[in-house]
Write an enzyme that holds these catalytic residues in place. Structure first.
Site, PDB file in Angstrom:
ATOM      1  N   HIS A 163       0.863  -1.182   0.000  1.00  0.00           N
ATOM      2  CA  HIS A 163       0.000   0.000   0.000  1.00  0.00           C
ATOM      3  C   HIS A 163       0.897   1.229   0.000  1.00  0.00           C
ATOM      4  O   HIS A 163       1.623   1.458   0.969  1.00  0.00           O
ATOM      5  CB  HIS A 163      -0.905   0.005   1.233  1.00  0.00           C
ATOM      6  CG  HIS A 163      -1.791  -1.202   1.332  1.00  0.00           C
ATOM      7  ND1 HIS A 163      -3.046  -1.239   0.771  1.00  0.00           N
ATOM      8  CD2 HIS A 163      -1.586  -2.415   1.912  1.00  0.00           C
ATOM      9  CE1 HIS A 163      -3.585  -2.425   1.010  1.00  0.00           C
ATOM     10  NE2 HIS A 163      -2.720  -3.155   1.692  1.00  0.00           N
TER      11      HIS A 163
ATOM     12  N   HIS B 209      -8.204  -8.557  -0.028  1.00  0.00           N
ATOM     13  CA  HIS B 209      -7.741  -8.959   1.295  1.00  0.00           C
ATOM     14  C   HIS B 209      -8.784  -9.909   1.893  1.00  0.00           C
ATOM     15  O   HIS B 209      -9.980  -9.610   1.898  1.00  0.00           O
ATOM     16  CB  HIS B 209      -7.615  -7.751   2.219  1.00  0.00           C
ATOM     17  CG  HIS B 209      -6.457  -6.853   1.922  1.00  0.00           C
ATOM     18  ND1 HIS B 209      -6.142  -6.404   0.666  1.00  0.00           N
ATOM     19  CD2 HIS B 209      -5.522  -6.315   2.760  1.00  0.00           C
ATOM     20  CE1 HIS B 209      -5.065  -5.624   0.727  1.00  0.00           C
ATOM     21  NE2 HIS B 209      -4.674  -5.553   1.994  1.00  0.00           N
TER      22      HIS B 209
ATOM     23  N   GLU C 196      -7.098 -12.451   7.016  1.00  0.00           N
ATOM     24  CA  GLU C 196      -6.080 -11.885   7.912  1.00  0.00           C
ATOM     25  C   GLU C 196      -6.755 -11.667   9.263  1.00  0.00           C
ATOM     26  O   GLU C 196      -6.533 -12.391  10.224  1.00  0.00           O
ATOM     27  CB  GLU C 196      -5.539 -10.571   7.367  1.00  0.00           C
ATOM     28  CG  GLU C 196      -4.557  -9.890   8.310  1.00  0.00           C
ATOM     29  CD  GLU C 196      -4.402  -8.389   8.044  1.00  0.00           C
ATOM     30  OE1 GLU C 196      -3.412  -7.828   8.514  1.00  0.00           O
ATOM     31  OE2 GLU C 196      -5.283  -7.783   7.401  1.00  0.00           O
TER      32      GLU C 196
ATOM     33  N   ASP D 288       3.409  -4.908   2.775  1.00  0.00           N
ATOM     34  CA  ASP D 288       2.134  -4.356   3.215  1.00  0.00           C
ATOM     35  C   ASP D 288       2.217  -2.840   3.436  1.00  0.00           C
ATOM     36  O   ASP D 288       2.032  -2.068   2.489  1.00  0.00           O
ATOM     37  CB  ASP D 288       1.673  -5.076   4.474  1.00  0.00           C
ATOM     38  CG  ASP D 288       0.169  -4.997   4.719  1.00  0.00           C
ATOM     39  OD1 ASP D 288      -0.541  -4.412   3.897  1.00  0.00           O
ATOM     40  OD2 ASP D 288      -0.295  -5.535   5.748  1.00  0.00           O
ATOM     41  N   ASP D 289       2.488  -2.400   4.655  1.00  0.00           N
ATOM     42  CA  ASP D 289       2.610  -0.985   5.005  1.00  0.00           C
ATOM     43  C   ASP D 289       3.936  -0.807   5.750  1.00  0.00           C
ATOM     44  O   ASP D 289       3.960  -0.655   6.980  1.00  0.00           O
ATOM     45  CB  ASP D 289       1.432  -0.541   5.883  1.00  0.00           C
ATOM     46  CG  ASP D 289       0.099  -0.699   5.187  1.00  0.00           C
ATOM     47  OD1 ASP D 289      -0.240   0.179   4.371  1.00  0.00           O
ATOM     48  OD2 ASP D 289      -0.587  -1.707   5.440  1.00  0.00           O
TER      49      ASP D 289
END
Length: 336
Positions: A20, A198, A201, A279-280
């Site tokens: 992201h 997504h 998770e 991811d981040d």
């Protein structure tokens, strides 16, 4: 960590498929952008803001994530943000990136989609020229804003169809099953877009099944809770459905208590097409190299298993078949 293994992992060609771009906003960039736009953040220094990048759950992460994102206001901001990520990714062996962004986060606070896309695409094109890096651009719907808002976002995105390659689904998972977005995904597929989501998770394994059966996704982002359903794991293996796993993110968000408990190695050994991603990374303690290093050390992965993860990253990508095969062969032949 054996320095030779670190060098091997850094130099190994890799694709990053779960990134992201807003999650690459480091405090060192966030504060100058806040000053540029006259935004007052309640942090006096980089160190103080970095301390705020601590959280205890997905929602507490999202709260600071969205607050920091407010400093991104014009095309130049998105360009400098993306360029910084791409430079670091290149230095870590990434040769192809499939980059997520959250258009609703920006349009919802008055930033034009055209400005976001302009900044992102300029940086991606510059990386193509400077590094030979290829890319795909995948906007994600914010699932907790609901399906109607996602359909409206898709309307706007399709006006920029030539600049995007797919759609995804992210943010708060629990309470927002993939089934809510079936019509949105049907329309996206009709428009010729690649589709991912997504699932599994924060949410249960059943969400992975919905993403496959109802949204007809081509790969699942995260997906680590698939082990709750052995039949689902068998299906992932049989159908070669990729999972874009983000190990350090999973630890920081308490999906697993420590890296040694992560199920990536079990899934890999079972034959699931698992990949490693960041991811981040500004919030989760590491970019793609740090994620590879963490699982190699924490799960005692061999060089051949690391090579398999890199190979999977290209197999799971949306590159044309001949380019996928070329990079998979390069991974097989790579020697540090």
């Amino acid at each position: 960590m054996d320095s030779s293994m670190g060098a091997f992992i850094r130099g190994l060609p890799k694709a990053e498929l779960h990134l992201h771009i807003e999650g690459t906003l480091e405090p060192e960039l966030a504060l100058p952008l806040a000053r540029k736009h006259g935004i007052v953040l309640p942090y006096a220094s980089v160190e103080e803001l970095r301390q705020a990048y601590e959280f205890t759950s997905l929602q507490s992460f999202l709260d600071i994530y969205y607050a920091a994102t407010d400093v991104l206001r014009d095309a130049g901001d998105f360009e400098v943000l993306t360029s910084a990520y791409l430079k670091r990714a290149h230095e870590q062996g990434v040769v192809h990136v499939e980059l997520f962004f959250d258009p609703q986060v920006h349009t919802g606070r008055g930033v034009a989609l055209a400005s976001v896309l302009s900044g992102l695409t300029r940086a991606l094109e510059q990386a193509s020229h400077a590094y030979g890096m290829t890319h795909r651009l995948i906007p994600c719907f914010i699932r907790n804003l609901g399906a109607d808002a996602a359909m409206q976002a898709l309307d706007e995105l399709l006006a920029h169809r030539s600049e995007i390659d797919g759609v995804g689904l992210d943010s708060t998972e629990c309470g927002y099953p993939p089934s809510l977005f079936r019509q949105v995904y049907d329309r996206a597929r009709r428009a010729g877009l690649q589709v991912v989501a997504h699932a599994g998770e924060e949410g249960p394994a059943a969400y992975i099944g919905e993403a496959l059966d109802l949204l007809r996704v081509q790969r699942v982002d995260h997906g680590v809770r698939c082990e709750e359903d052995p039949a689902l794991v068998d299906r992932l293996v049989r159908e070669r459905v990729p999972l874009t796993v983000c190990p350090l993110s999973n630890i920081r968000l308490k999906v697993f208590d420590r890296i040694e408990s992560h199920n990536l190695k079990r899934l890999l050994d079972a034959g699931v097409c698992v990949t490693v991603n960041s991811d981040d990374p500004a919030y989760f303690g590491g970019y793609v190299l740090e994620n590879y290093l963490a699982v190699q050390q924490g799960l005692n992965l061999s060089a051949q298993q690391i090579r398999a993860l890199a190979r999977n990253s290209f197999e799971a990508s949306f590159l044309p078949p001949e380019q996928r095969q070329r990079w998979m062969t390069a991974v097989d032949q790579y020697r540090a």
